[in-house]
Enzyme design. Sequence first.
Site, mmCIF file in Angstrom:
data_model
loop_
_atom_site.group_PDB
_atom_site.id
_atom_site.type_symbol
_atom_site.label_atom_id
_atom_site.label_comp_id
_atom_site.label_asym_id
_atom_site.label_seq_id
_atom_site.Cartn_x
_atom_site.Cartn_y
_atom_site.Cartn_z
ATOM 1 C CB CYS A 1 -6.206 -2.680 -21.002
ATOM 2 S SG CYS A 1 -6.976 -4.237 -20.499
ATOM 3 C CD GLU B 1 -9.543 -10.696 -18.109
ATOM 4 O OE1 GLU B 1 -8.575 -10.207 -17.507
ATOM 5 O OE2 GLU B 1 -10.719 -10.390 -17.870
ATOM 6 C CG HIS C 1 -1.935 -1.070 1.241
ATOM 7 N ND1 HIS C 1 -2.778 -1.302 0.179
ATOM 8 C CD2 HIS C 1 -2.253 -1.992 2.182
ATOM 9 C CE1 HIS C 1 -3.561 -2.318 0.470
ATOM 10 N NE2 HIS C 1 -3.275 -2.754 1.674
ATOM 11 C CG ASP D 1 -5.803 -12.162 -15.165
ATOM 12 O OD1 ASP D 1 -5.054 -12.738 -14.349
ATOM 13 O OD2 ASP D 1 -6.739 -11.433 -14.816
#
Length: 554
Positions: free
Chosen positions: A502, A431, A189, A455
């Site tokens: 993408c 994907e 994070h 993916d």
Amino acid sequence: MKVLQGIGASPGIAIGRLFFFMGAIHPVDRQLIEDPPAEIERFEVARQASIDSLHQIYERALEEIGPKDSAIFQIHAMLLDDLDYVASVTQIIQEEHVNAEYAVYQTAMRLFDVFSSIDDDYMRQRGADVLDISKRLLRTLTGAKEQNLDEVNGQVIIAADDLMPSETIRLDQSKALAFVTREGSRHSHTAILARTMGIPAVVGLEDAFDCLADRVEVIVDGMTGEVCVEPDAETLERYIARRGQYLAACKRLAKLRDQPSITKDGMRVEITANVGSIGDVEIAVKNGAEGIGLFRSEGLYLGRNEVPTEGEQFVIYREALERMPGKRVIIRTLDLGADKRAPCLGLLREDNPAMGSRAIRYCLSHPALFCTQLRALLRASVYGHLALLIPMVTSLEEVHRTKALIEEIKRDLDNEGIPYANNYEFGVMIETPAAAMISDRLAQEVDFFSVGTNDLTQYTLATDRTNRSLSALYSPRHPAVLGLVRMAVENGRRHGVWTGVCGESATDPDLIPVFLSMGVAELSVAPPAILDVREKVRALDLTKARLDGRTKGF
């Protein structure tokens, strides 16, 4: 001079003196108490005060970094309400007759050890979150003040064992030149927040961190992960020059903001942005995005106790469309599951979540949830150029069922007198190998394909993209992956369907000419990468690139 090697987590070069931020959780003395119920009440008061403080931090973060990256503070507030966490602290106080601080510390370290032993980056991050909320509780219980940079003169480089998200967001950004930490990864994070805030960061120094000392001069290279301690004059001069080159490159790229993305031999390609929040959309606009190639709608669900309402979603989708007037905004429907979990949905743990109930599978098995999102999207469609994108498709049936739901919603909206646009686009993500293999038939049902190379690579090569030990096997350049991409592009073109990419490989300088040579019409990348990709596209001559591609094995 010493050169330490860590992980480059946020790009940029900073030169300055270290300021040690002592935020780590420290052992707490065990004290016997005579009144456990009173001590439990003291713990409860501190816990509620900590939750209230987190809600305030969330509101501040929402304005500064947007809903996606600020959601962690809602998650932390929820963790402080976790029944297992509260029960553990309460039980230790009750059974051992000890102070609340000690009970919190023991609970934190036990849970941290449990999470840290799990071979999963997501679960290890939960251990860091437990430490963060426990530190907050301990400060509240002891009345200790949070560290800040208020008393620091000038700008410094923050050094810490690990910066928790709540500590990162509260730092005075005007005084923080960079972050350097012992722990952490590119996907933590804190690393994500550093990139969002535009602050160079090197994380994961591990034992090399012990070579650092307070107020020592260092150079931080957020791209290579190097930290130079007490640099000599020659090194300092070299890095000053490199920083100047980096800033000059940023300035040069800024001139391309409003320039078209056209190769030297005349091929036009759209360079769009991958975003997860309205704040990201603003960054995309500033970087000259030609549209939004991927709006990750799951960001609206993360860190919430309740599912976002149709009205809440409608407002976000409408704002995204309005901020991109005349440009296509591709909004991907809910893609949760695998490593992305939303407490508000109560997703079950699965042995193999990457191949479990996620994305379109989950949505079609929860039609009420899915229809709420589709209604919000259709209502927002009148405010711009909307494109709906369905993730993780593996069959024609999933497309047919989704289109049937959309038609049913349209009838309901017509009956209610609620307007929607009929010129929206409808696409699917390529994907999975299955989607690529049936792309000829999918192309007869949709307006566009969006190739998710992250993916697609994972599923094609049977290589877990989050497993560090398999990183050498994970390659979007693999002939099998590129063969599936080419198959989808060619099948789409035969039916008048355009294809975009993408995944992260859309920024790969070697793969960009390969994709364009295949006929890819759009590259969607992180907002900060837009201008760099545009520069690479404008420098390309695809005739030469095709020849080079043959020699490279693409």
